[in-house]
Design a protein around this motif. Structure first.
Motif, PDB file in Angstrom:
ATOM      1  N   LYS A  20       0.842  -1.228  -0.147  1.00 13.72           N
ATOM      2  CA  LYS A  20      -0.021  -0.071   0.066  1.00 13.72           C
ATOM      3  C   LYS A  20       0.990   1.361  -0.143  1.00 13.72           C
ATOM      4  CE  LYS A  20      -3.966  -1.995   2.178  1.00 13.72           C
ATOM      5  NZ  LYS A  20      -4.857  -1.959   3.448  1.00 13.72           N
ATOM      6  N   VAL A  21       1.706   1.259   0.869  1.00 17.82           N
ATOM      7  CA  VAL A  21       2.820   2.594   0.588  1.00 17.82           C
ATOM      8  C   VAL A  21       3.435   2.729  -0.492  1.00 17.82           C
ATOM      9  CG1 VAL A  21       5.028   3.167   1.723  1.00 17.82           C
ATOM     10  CG2 VAL A  21       3.477   2.097   3.157  1.00 17.82           C
ATOM     11  N   LEU A  22       3.908   1.690  -1.221  1.00 14.25           N
ATOM     12  CA  LEU A  22       4.458   1.809  -2.509  1.00 14.25           C
ATOM     13  C   LEU A  22       3.435   2.370  -3.305  1.00 14.25           C
ATOM     14  CD1 LEU A  22       6.913  -1.475  -2.779  1.00 14.25           C
ATOM     15  CD2 LEU A  22       7.472   1.147  -2.658  1.00 14.25           C
ATOM     16  N   MET A  23       2.193   1.932  -3.394  1.00  9.29           N
ATOM     17  CA  MET A  23       1.054   2.263  -4.329  1.00  9.29           C
ATOM     18  C   MET A  23       0.768   3.728  -4.183  1.00  9.29           C
ATOM     19  SD  MET A  23      -1.396  -0.800  -4.406  1.00  9.29           S
ATOM     20  CE  MET A  23      -2.466   0.075  -5.316  1.00  9.29           C
ATOM     21  N   VAL A  24       0.932   4.231  -2.833  1.00  8.57           N
ATOM     22  CA  VAL A  24       0.590   5.680  -2.238  1.00  8.57           C
ATOM     23  C   VAL A  24       1.600   6.441  -2.941  1.00  8.57           C
ATOM     24  CG1 VAL A  24       0.537   7.507  -0.655  1.00  8.57           C
ATOM     25  CG2 VAL A  24      -0.982   5.309  -0.398  1.00  8.57           C
ATOM     26  N   VAL A  25       2.824   6.083  -2.749  1.00  8.05           N
ATOM     27  CA  VAL A  25       4.276   6.891  -3.255  1.00  8.05           C
ATOM     28  C   VAL A  25       3.992   7.037  -4.909  1.00  8.05           C
ATOM     29  CG1 VAL A  25       6.612   6.818  -3.556  1.00  8.05           C
ATOM     30  CG2 VAL A  25       5.529   6.513  -1.271  1.00  8.05           C
ATOM     31  N   ALA A  26       3.784   5.812  -5.414  1.00  5.11           N
ATOM     32  CA  ALA A  26       3.671   5.736  -6.942  1.00  5.11           C
ATOM     33  C   ALA A  26       2.549   6.746  -7.366  1.00  5.11           C
ATOM     34  CB  ALA A  26       3.466   4.550  -7.455  1.00  5.11           C
ATOM     35  N   GLY A  27       1.396   6.842  -6.633  1.00 12.49           N
ATOM     36  CA  GLY A  27       0.489   7.785  -7.218  1.00 12.49           C
ATOM     37  C   GLY A  27       0.782   9.087  -7.070  1.00 12.49           C
ATOM     38  N   ALA A  28       1.451   9.426  -6.018  1.00 10.99           N
ATOM     39  CA  ALA A  28       1.842  10.946  -5.714  1.00 10.99           C
ATOM     40  C   ALA A  28       2.706  11.311  -6.832  1.00 10.99           C
ATOM     41  CB  ALA A  28       2.362  11.046  -4.376  1.00 10.99           C
ATOM     42  N   GLY A  29       3.925  10.286  -7.157  1.00  6.82           N
ATOM     43  CA  GLY A  29       4.853  10.746  -8.113  1.00  6.82           C
ATOM     44  C   GLY A  29       3.953  10.822  -9.566  1.00  6.82           C
ATOM     45  N   LEU A  30       3.070  10.072  -9.700  1.00  9.44           N
ATOM     46  CA  LEU A  30       2.407  10.283 -11.067  1.00  9.44           C
ATOM     47  C   LEU A  30       1.539  11.586 -11.268  1.00  9.44           C
ATOM     48  CD1 LEU A  30       1.442   8.999 -13.623  1.00  9.44           C
ATOM     49  CD2 LEU A  30      -0.299   7.828 -12.486  1.00  9.44           C
ATOM     50  N   ILE A  31       1.063  11.898 -10.076  1.00 13.91           N
ATOM     51  CA  ILE A  31       0.166  13.223 -10.154  1.00 13.91           C
ATOM     52  C   ILE A  31       1.269  14.332 -10.273  1.00 13.91           C
ATOM     53  CG2 ILE A  31      -1.094  14.688  -8.698  1.00 13.91           C
ATOM     54  CD1 ILE A  31      -2.311  12.189  -7.379  1.00 13.91           C
ATOM     55  N   SER A  32       2.708  14.300  -9.558  1.00 12.92           N
ATOM     56  CA  SER A  32       3.631  15.277  -9.869  1.00 12.92           C
ATOM     57  C   SER A  32       3.958  15.304 -11.358  1.00 12.92           C
ATOM     58  CB  SER A  32       4.720  14.973  -8.836  1.00 12.92           C
ATOM     59  OG  SER A  32       4.204  15.150  -7.364  1.00 12.92           O
ATOM     60  N   ALA A  33       4.224  14.255 -11.888  1.00 13.31           N
ATOM     61  CA  ALA A  33       4.599  14.226 -13.118  1.00 13.31           C
ATOM     62  C   ALA A  33       3.764  14.911 -13.894  1.00 13.31           C
ATOM     63  CB  ALA A  33       4.854  12.743 -13.477  1.00 13.31           C
ATOM     64  N   LEU A  34       2.243  14.431 -14.028  1.00 13.78           N
ATOM     65  CA  LEU A  34       1.375  15.059 -14.640  1.00 13.78           C
ATOM     66  C   LEU A  34       1.192  16.456 -14.542  1.00 13.78           C
ATOM     67  CD1 LEU A  34      -1.431  12.406 -14.306  1.00 13.78           C
ATOM     68  CD2 LEU A  34      -0.036  12.767 -16.285  1.00 13.78           C
ATOM     69  N   VAL A  35       1.448  16.956 -13.349  1.00 17.31           N
ATOM     70  CA  VAL A  35       1.429  18.647 -13.052  1.00 17.31           C
ATOM     71  C   VAL A  35       2.383  19.000 -13.836  1.00 17.31           C
ATOM     72  CG1 VAL A  35       1.350  20.200 -11.334  1.00 17.31           C
ATOM     73  CG2 VAL A  35      -0.037  18.472 -10.956  1.00 17.31           C
ATOM     74  N   TRP A  36       3.770  18.597 -13.621  1.00 17.20           N
ATOM     75  CA  TRP A  36       4.922  18.851 -14.267  1.00 17.20           C
ATOM     76  C   TRP A  36       4.758  19.063 -15.823  1.00 17.20           C
ATOM     77  CZ3 TRP A  36       9.018  21.445 -12.739  1.00 17.20           C
ATOM     78  CH2 TRP A  36      10.260  21.306 -13.816  1.00 17.20           C
ATOM     79  N   VAL A  37       3.936  18.115 -16.545  1.00 21.35           N
ATOM     80  CA  VAL A  37       4.083  18.074 -17.981  1.00 21.35           C
ATOM     81  C   VAL A  37       2.988  19.032 -18.504  1.00 21.35           C
ATOM     82  CG1 VAL A  37       3.411  16.473 -20.061  1.00 21.35           C
ATOM     83  CG2 VAL A  37       5.042  15.831 -18.081  1.00 21.35           C
ATOM     84  N   PHE A  38       1.831  18.970 -17.773  1.00 23.76           N
ATOM     85  CA  PHE A  38       0.615  19.577 -18.363  1.00 23.76           C
ATOM     86  C   PHE A  38       0.394  21.022 -17.884  1.00 23.76           C
ATOM     87  CE2 PHE A  38      -0.225  15.055 -19.006  1.00 23.76           C
ATOM     88  CZ  PHE A  38      -0.619  15.137 -20.413  1.00 23.76           C
ATOM     89  N   LEU A  39       0.802  21.393 -16.914  1.00 26.91           N
ATOM     90  CA  LEU A  39       0.860  22.732 -16.476  1.00 26.91           C
ATOM     91  C   LEU A  39       2.124  23.484 -16.421  1.00 26.91           C
ATOM     92  CD1 LEU A  39      -0.737  22.305 -12.741  1.00 26.91           C
ATOM     93  CD2 LEU A  39      -2.029  23.071 -15.051  1.00 26.91           C
TER      94      LEU A  39
END
Length: 393
Positions: A20-39
């Motif tokens: 579960k911890v790895l899934m949360v960290v991966a999700g946060a990283g994915l959200i940050s990457a999307l913000v970095w790319v699209f914003l």
């Protein structure tokens, strides 16, 4: 069945497993990457930035032999401080010779004024001779009508009058020539005096230029002169760098220039002090071209084998002078630059000259100091008490 364990508060809490911890960290990283790319980002950074400054060359204005060096590399000097001294033997002799020429010119001009007065007096004498000869002729003409004098005496009187008139004409021509040399002038405004005075000032300046002074406040560097060396006019002896007036040239990629504007705030850090010391500045201007366009050997892209290379444009960044004073920088140091491009209402091309980029020195404005007093003292010592303007009787 143990009902106490089932009803305890700890049993109601979900268990955080490693998955579960790895899934949360991966999700946060994915959200940050999307913000970095699209914003769109409002910060542009580069580490291809370096401290720049004025490297003021100290040059010789006259030739000579170096007899003294009063500063070396790393020394801090004030504007006007003597850095190098040249042998002044030749200049001292030239200065004394120029003083003698001015003294001689002053006395010669006095003679010209005296000659004008002398010839003017001679004109008066010649005019009196003409008046006398004309009176003698008129008297003999009256007596000749009564037969009291002969025609020969009348002829002699006429010849005497003609001779007096010719003498008066000759003297008037001499007076005109003498007046042409001094007319409309006084002793101190005579062309001969002005020429000799200018020569004396030139000799005085040459004598003063045997001491080469620092044009500005700064740190001495690149000294390449030695005692006993024979130098020519224009020779570079050393350089002075004013470290209190430095700036940063940040080389941004051409893809980073779209949102850069003059006046945008900039945050900088230097490798010298690390990221704990930040400098504040602003964009002062963008250069007129890429670095390769102004290189000594510009790239020749019109060839068969061409590879695209991302170009960079120098951007000048002004720094806060108080921060430079607190944490001094050196020319050539590496900097990390971050530009806040949130406000994009500024200009891309500078509308004029920045007042901060105006440089001047008043060190050389004193080269004629005391020259006027020296000229006046030489003239006063040789003008005498009878010098008068032209035409004064």
């Amino acid at each position: 069945m143990n009902t106490d364990k089932q009803n305890s508060p700890d049993a109601a809490k979900p268990k955080w497993t490693a998955e579960k911890v790895l899934m949360v960290v991966a999700g946060a990283g994915l959200i940050s990457a999307l913000v970095w790319v699209f914003l769109p980002s409002t910060t542009v950074t580069t580490e291809d930035a370096y401290v720049e400054g004025n490297i003021v060359q100290v040059t010789a204005q006259i030739g000579g032999t170096v007899t003294k060096i009063s500063a070396d590399n790393t020394d801090h000097v004030q504007a006007g401080h003597g850095l190098v001294e040249l042998s002044n033997v030749d200049q001292s002799v030239g200065f004394e010779r120029a003083k003698a020429r001015l003294a001689k010119a002053t006395r010669e001009v006095r003679i010209q004024y005296a000659q004008v007065r002398q010839i003017q007096a001679e004109v008066d004498v010649r005019a009196s001779d003409v008046t006398k000869a004309r009176a003698d002729l008129n008297r003999r003409l009256r007596l000749a009508s009564t037969g009291a004098v002969s025609r020969e005496e009348v002829s002699h009187a006429q010849d005497a009058l003609n001779s007096a008139l010719a003498g008066l004409t000759a003297v008037n021509e001499q007076l005109a020539q003498r007046k042409a040399m001094v007319e409309g002038t006084e002793l101190r405004t005579h062309p001969d005096i002005l020429t000799a005075a200018s020569d004396l000032k030139d000799a005085y300046i040459a004598l003063r230029r045997t001491t080469i002074a620092a044009p500005i406040d700064g740190t001495v560097t690149k000294r390449n002169v030695q005692v006993g060396q024979r130098i020519n006019p224009g020779s570079s002896l050393m350089s002075v760098v004013p470290l209190n007036r430095v700036w940063v040239n940040a080389n941004f990629k051409e893809s980073q220039l779209q949102n850069l504007r003059i006046g945008q705030p900039v945050t900088l850090t230097a490798d010298l002090y690390g990221r704990n010391v930040e400098y504040k500045g602003h964009i002062e201007g963008l250069d007129a071209g890429t670095g390769s366009a102004f290189a000594l050997l510009p790239a020749q892209n019109a060839t068969g084998n061409w590879i695209k290379v991302t170009q960079r444009v120098p951007v000048r960044i002004a720094l806060d002078q108080s921060e430079i004073k607190k944490h001094p920088l050196r020319v050539g140091l590496s900097m990390r630059v971050s530009v806040d491009t949130h406000d994009r209402t500024g200009l891309v091309i500078s509308p004029g000259v920045s007042p901060d980029n105006t440089y001047s020195t008043d060190v050389f404005s004193g080269e004629l100091k005391d020259a006027a007093e020296i000229v006046e003292s030489v003239i006063r010592a040789n003008e005498g008490s009878g010098a008068k303007p032209a035409g004064e009787r």
